[in-house]
Design a protein around this motif. Structure first.
Motif, mmCIF file in Angstrom:
data_model
loop_
_atom_site.group_PDB
_atom_site.id
_atom_site.type_symbol
_atom_site.label_atom_id
_atom_site.label_comp_id
_atom_site.label_asym_id
_atom_site.label_seq_id
_atom_site.Cartn_x
_atom_site.Cartn_y
_atom_site.Cartn_z
ATOM 1 N N ASP A 5 -39.406 16.383 -75.342
ATOM 2 C CA ASP A 5 -40.482 15.473 -75.736
ATOM 3 C C ASP A 5 -41.484 16.178 -76.632
ATOM 4 O O ASP A 5 -41.598 17.414 -76.623
ATOM 5 C CB ASP A 5 -41.233 14.948 -74.507
ATOM 6 C CG ASP A 5 -40.450 13.928 -73.716
ATOM 7 O OD1 ASP A 5 -39.465 13.383 -74.254
ATOM 8 O OD2 ASP A 5 -40.814 13.692 -72.548
ATOM 9 N N VAL A 6 -42.234 15.374 -77.375
ATOM 10 C CA VAL A 6 -43.336 15.889 -78.176
ATOM 11 C C VAL A 6 -44.620 15.168 -77.775
ATOM 12 O O VAL A 6 -44.583 14.024 -77.309
ATOM 13 C CB VAL A 6 -43.087 15.715 -79.688
ATOM 14 C CG1 VAL A 6 -41.887 16.542 -80.133
ATOM 15 C CG2 VAL A 6 -42.889 14.248 -80.061
ATOM 16 N N ILE B 194 -48.718 17.947 -81.736
ATOM 17 C CA ILE B 194 -49.599 19.068 -81.394
ATOM 18 C C ILE B 194 -49.051 19.920 -80.250
ATOM 19 O O ILE B 194 -49.551 21.019 -79.998
ATOM 20 C CB ILE B 194 -51.022 18.586 -81.044
ATOM 21 C CG1 ILE B 194 -50.997 17.619 -79.847
ATOM 22 C CG2 ILE B 194 -51.672 17.940 -82.260
ATOM 23 C CD1 ILE B 194 -52.391 17.283 -79.320
ATOM 24 N N ASP B 195 -48.022 19.437 -79.570
ATOM 25 C CA ASP B 195 -47.385 20.216 -78.510
ATOM 26 C C ASP B 195 -46.009 19.620 -78.266
ATOM 27 O O ASP B 195 -45.718 18.493 -78.717
ATOM 28 C CB ASP B 195 -48.233 20.198 -77.233
ATOM 29 C CG ASP B 195 -47.881 21.339 -76.276
ATOM 30 O OD1 ASP B 195 -47.002 22.160 -76.625
ATOM 31 O OD2 ASP B 195 -48.487 21.407 -75.190
ATOM 32 N N ALA B 196 -45.182 20.350 -77.547
ATOM 33 C CA ALA B 196 -43.820 19.877 -77.312
ATOM 34 C C ALA B 196 -43.216 20.610 -76.135
ATOM 35 O O ALA B 196 -43.673 21.706 -75.740
ATOM 36 C CB ALA B 196 -42.956 20.078 -78.559
ATOM 37 N N ALA C 92 -38.225 21.327 -78.043
ATOM 38 C CA ALA C 92 -38.704 20.633 -79.239
ATOM 39 C C ALA C 92 -39.872 21.354 -79.900
ATOM 40 O O ALA C 92 -40.597 20.770 -80.700
ATOM 41 C CB ALA C 92 -39.108 19.209 -78.881
ATOM 42 N N LYS C 93 -40.044 22.632 -79.594
ATOM 43 C CA LYS C 93 -41.171 23.391 -80.133
ATOM 44 C C LYS C 93 -41.179 23.424 -81.655
ATOM 45 O O LYS C 93 -42.258 23.524 -82.275
ATOM 46 C CB LYS C 93 -41.153 24.825 -79.590
ATOM 47 C CG LYS C 93 -41.422 24.944 -78.093
ATOM 48 C CD LYS C 93 -42.857 24.553 -77.736
ATOM 49 C CE LYS C 93 -43.155 24.830 -76.276
ATOM 50 N NZ LYS C 93 -44.536 24.378 -75.900
ATOM 51 N N SER C 94 -40.022 23.331 -82.276
ATOM 52 C CA SER C 94 -39.956 23.392 -83.740
ATOM 53 C C SER C 94 -40.623 22.193 -84.405
ATOM 54 O O SER C 94 -40.919 22.233 -85.605
ATOM 55 C CB SER C 94 -38.502 23.471 -84.208
ATOM 56 O OG SER C 94 -37.795 22.302 -83.836
ATOM 57 N N ARG C 95 -40.894 21.131 -83.631
ATOM 58 C CA ARG C 95 -41.493 19.921 -84.205
ATOM 59 C C ARG C 95 -43.019 20.025 -84.291
ATOM 60 O O ARG C 95 -43.653 19.171 -84.927
ATOM 61 C CB ARG C 95 -41.114 18.697 -83.366
ATOM 62 C CG ARG C 95 -39.630 18.459 -83.167
ATOM 63 C CD ARG C 95 -38.895 18.148 -84.478
ATOM 64 N NE ARG C 95 -39.381 16.973 -85.131
ATOM 65 C CZ ARG C 95 -38.933 15.728 -84.859
ATOM 66 N NH1 ARG C 95 -37.982 15.547 -83.960
ATOM 67 N NH2 ARG C 95 -39.411 14.686 -85.525
ATOM 68 N N ILE C 96 -43.622 21.022 -83.641
ATOM 69 C CA ILE C 96 -45.074 21.145 -83.647
ATOM 70 C C ILE C 96 -45.592 21.299 -85.077
ATOM 71 O O ILE C 96 -45.060 22.082 -85.863
ATOM 72 C CB ILE C 96 -45.529 22.329 -82.776
ATOM 73 C CG1 ILE C 96 -45.172 22.070 -81.309
ATOM 74 C CG2 ILE C 96 -47.034 22.565 -82.919
ATOM 75 C CD1 ILE C 96 -45.465 23.232 -80.385
#
Length: 312
Positions: free
Chosen positions: A29-30, A73-75, A79-83
């Motif tokens: 999730d993001v 703004i967080d994930a 899914a950290k690459s989407r930040i």
């Protein structure tokens, strides 16, 4: 982020702005900080007024809306690459016990990374129109191509017309409101009473008027098709004999699909689909509760956006 400021429809015509619990992001999730979200003149109006027919997920209280744009703004761990991405969010179900139908009118949203769509930062608040653009594209797909006639020159009708022109069409648009007779590029707008044509092969109705079918069937060519692209609270009825004589075909365009979304986002990125001139009102989040009267009671309001950027 454990909570979010959100629009809550507690019951028909009772809208509040308050802080509610926000589900924690799962691994994929993001968390999106919303810049703008839109108020829908179709389904959301029916929810607000109490006219929404039985529909999956329906019930009060709920967070409405399916048109949000903001920044990740967080994930979760996967899914950290989407930040940092600027994204369009077609709603979310992330408010604990409060329903989300469709859950976009809030300062923060948690959604699956596969549901949010990256957009160019310079698209700004126009990114909130992507859902309606995809809905318009889906109506064209159901129609099998550009229609000859479009009913309604609201935002959905205008987007259908713009996409039809991109595809080589030159449709006529029927409109009844004097405040919505402008903005045509590559197509013409008129009142039905001033249009003598009675051989339309393909019609897309974006009016949401459940009583309009008889008038449209009377204007069809033999084996002509009518695509219903609005959301209709009342039962759809029509006289059978005129439809029988024309072998009229009636189709329904429902929710957009991934292919529709992919096409419109590509057209926007290429500069071929113009989203300008559609947003007429922008309301700060602190005034969101009163914005519904403006969105649904002002004839010159095409699309109203809620501005969440300074929401605390």
């Amino acid at each position: 982020m454990s909570d979010s400021l959100a629009v809550i429809i507690d019951s028909p015509k009772h809208v509040a702005l308050r802080r509610i619990a926000l589900d924690a992001p799962a691994a994929n999730d993001v968390l999106v900080a919303v810049d703008y979200s839109g108020i829908s003149a179709g389904t959301e109006k029916l929810i607000w007024s109490g006219a929404m027919p039985d529909f999956p997920g329906m019930g009060y209280p709920l967070v409405p809306g399916y048109e949000a744009v903001g920044r990740v703004i967080d994930a979760g761990a996967e899914a950290k690459s989407r930040i940092g991405e600027h994204v369009f969010v077609p709603g979310a179900r992330c408010f604990g016990t409060v329903r989300g139908l469709f859950g976009a009118n809030a300062s923060h949203l948690v959604a699956g990374a596969d549901r949010v769509v990256p957009i160019a930062p310079d698209l700004g608040d126009r990114g909130a129109l992507i859902a309606l653009a995809a809905t318009a594209q889906h109506a064209l797909a159901i129609a099998g191509g550009p229609p000859d006639l479009i009913i309604g020159h609201g935002v959905l009708g205008r987007l259908i017309a713009r996409l039809a022109v991109i595809d080589g069409g030159a449709p006529t648009v029927w409109e009844t409101s004097p405040n919505r007779m402008d903005g045509a590029h590559g197509y013409k707008i008129c009142h039905a009473g001033s249009d003598p044509r009675r051989d339309y092969r393909a019609v897309i109705d974006a009016s949401g008027d459940a009583a309009i079918l008889d008038a449209l069937i009377a204007r069809l060519a033999p084996q002509g098709q009518i695509v219903l692209a609005g959301f209709y609270a009342a039962p759809i009825q029509f006289a059978f004999a005129p439809a029988f004589m024309r072998e009229a075909r009636i189709a329904i365009a429902a929710q957009w699909q991934k292919a529709d979304l992919a096409r419109v986002t590509a057209l926007i990125a290429e500069g071929r689909l113009d989203l300008g001139g559609l947003i007429t009102h922008r309301i700060p989040a602190r005034d969101a509760a009163g914005a519904y009267h403006t969105a649904f009671g002002t004839d010159d309001c095409l699309k109203l956006l809620i501005d969440w950027r300074d929401a605390s």
